[in-house]
Design a protein around this motif. Structure first.
Motif, PDB file in Angstrom:
ATOM      1  N   ARG A 113      18.380   8.632  66.579  1.00  0.00           N
ATOM      2  CA  ARG A 113      17.813   9.941  66.530  1.00  0.00           C
ATOM      3  C   ARG A 113      16.801   9.933  68.037  1.00  0.00           C
ATOM      4  NH1 ARG A 113      13.659  12.570  61.787  1.00  0.00           N
ATOM      5  NH2 ARG A 113      12.492  13.833  63.555  1.00  0.00           N
ATOM      6  N   TRP A 114      16.927  10.949  68.570  1.00  0.00           N
ATOM      7  CA  TRP A 114      15.956  11.018  69.874  1.00  0.00           C
ATOM      8  C   TRP A 114      15.057  12.430  69.847  1.00  0.00           C
ATOM      9  CZ3 TRP A 114      19.361   9.911  74.851  1.00  0.00           C
ATOM     10  CH2 TRP A 114      19.772   8.589  74.934  1.00  0.00           C
ATOM     11  N   ASP A 115      13.846  12.010  69.737  1.00  0.00           N
ATOM     12  CA  ASP A 115      13.014  13.252  69.699  1.00  0.00           C
ATOM     13  C   ASP A 115      12.245  13.934  71.083  1.00  0.00           C
ATOM     14  OD1 ASP A 115      12.831  13.990  66.861  1.00  0.00           O
ATOM     15  OD2 ASP A 115      12.315  12.073  66.735  1.00  0.00           O
ATOM     16  N   TYR A 116      12.349  14.931  71.385  1.00  0.00           N
ATOM     17  CA  TYR A 116      12.061  15.595  72.495  1.00  0.00           C
ATOM     18  C   TYR A 116      10.605  16.606  72.195  1.00  0.00           C
ATOM     19  CZ  TYR A 116      15.930  13.659  75.316  1.00  0.00           C
ATOM     20  OH  TYR A 116      16.815  12.729  75.622  1.00  0.00           O
ATOM     21  N   VAL A 117       9.537  16.268  72.689  1.00  0.00           N
ATOM     22  CA  VAL A 117       8.378  17.182  72.063  1.00  0.00           C
ATOM     23  C   VAL A 117       7.655  17.703  73.550  1.00  0.00           C
ATOM     24  CG1 VAL A 117       6.221  17.095  70.840  1.00  0.00           C
ATOM     25  CG2 VAL A 117       8.198  15.847  70.065  1.00  0.00           C
TER      26      VAL A 117
END
Length: 183
Positions: free
Chosen positions: A85-89
């Motif tokens: 999982r990669w999160d871009y915020v």
């Protein structure tokens, strides 16, 4: 000297204390409005990765991690506990507007992108318009010159007394070594 004896206050300090106390009682509506009109400057805070709608549309299931990184950039959050999982915020706080936060999560399965979840992302043009929405337009200078103004820019007559330029000295045929020879 006895310990019970106190030192007198200097006259200037006493006068300053009296003036400060007298000033507390003279606050009117006008002075209160003037004091409330002074607002401290709050800096614009932009954090994270901006991801546009066009970038999300470019993602296709089955893309490798390197391909996803090429499209979206390096993820803001990569957890060892959630390796797939990669999160871009992206958050933006500006004076006079509501804080904005957008989040996009990319899920992988067997090193290939499986799906994307997150907030609806603005297009690049919508985002640029949002950045300049509260800015006041500046006056544009006149970019055309009248005929009279053009005449003032006309080239001047060349002076006849100018001599022809002298030819440059010939270049050397060899150059000294950059380092001294070892002995």
């Amino acid at each position: 000297m006895p310990a019970s004896r106190s030192m007198p206050l200097p006259h200037g300090l006493l006068l300053l204390c009296c003036a400060a106390l007298a000033g507390c009682g003279t606050v009117t509506d006008a002075t209160r409005r003037a004091a409330n009109s002074i607002v401290p400057y709050k800096i614009e805070i932009v954090q994270g990765n901006f991801v546009s709608k066009e970038q999300v549309e470019a993602l296709k299931p089955g893309m490798s991690r390197a391909q996803v990184r090429d499209v979206l950039g390096t993820p803001l959050l990569q957890s060892v506990f959630h390796a797939d999982r990669w999160d871009y915020v992206f958050t933006m706080k500006r004076q006079g507007t509501e804080p904005q936060a957008r989040q996009l999560t990319v899920f992988f399965k067997d090193e290939l992108m499986e799906r994307v979840e997150g907030d609806p992302m603005p297009s690049e043009t919508e985002f640029v318009a949002l950045l300049g929405a509260d800015r006041k337009p500046k006056s544009v200078p006149v970019l055309e010159a009248s005929e009279d103004k053009l005449k003032s820019f006309a080239p001047r007559e060349p002076q006849a007394a100018q001599a022809a330029p002298q030819p440059a000295a010939p270049l050397p045929t060899s150059y000294p070594p950059l380092e001294t020879p070892a002995r």
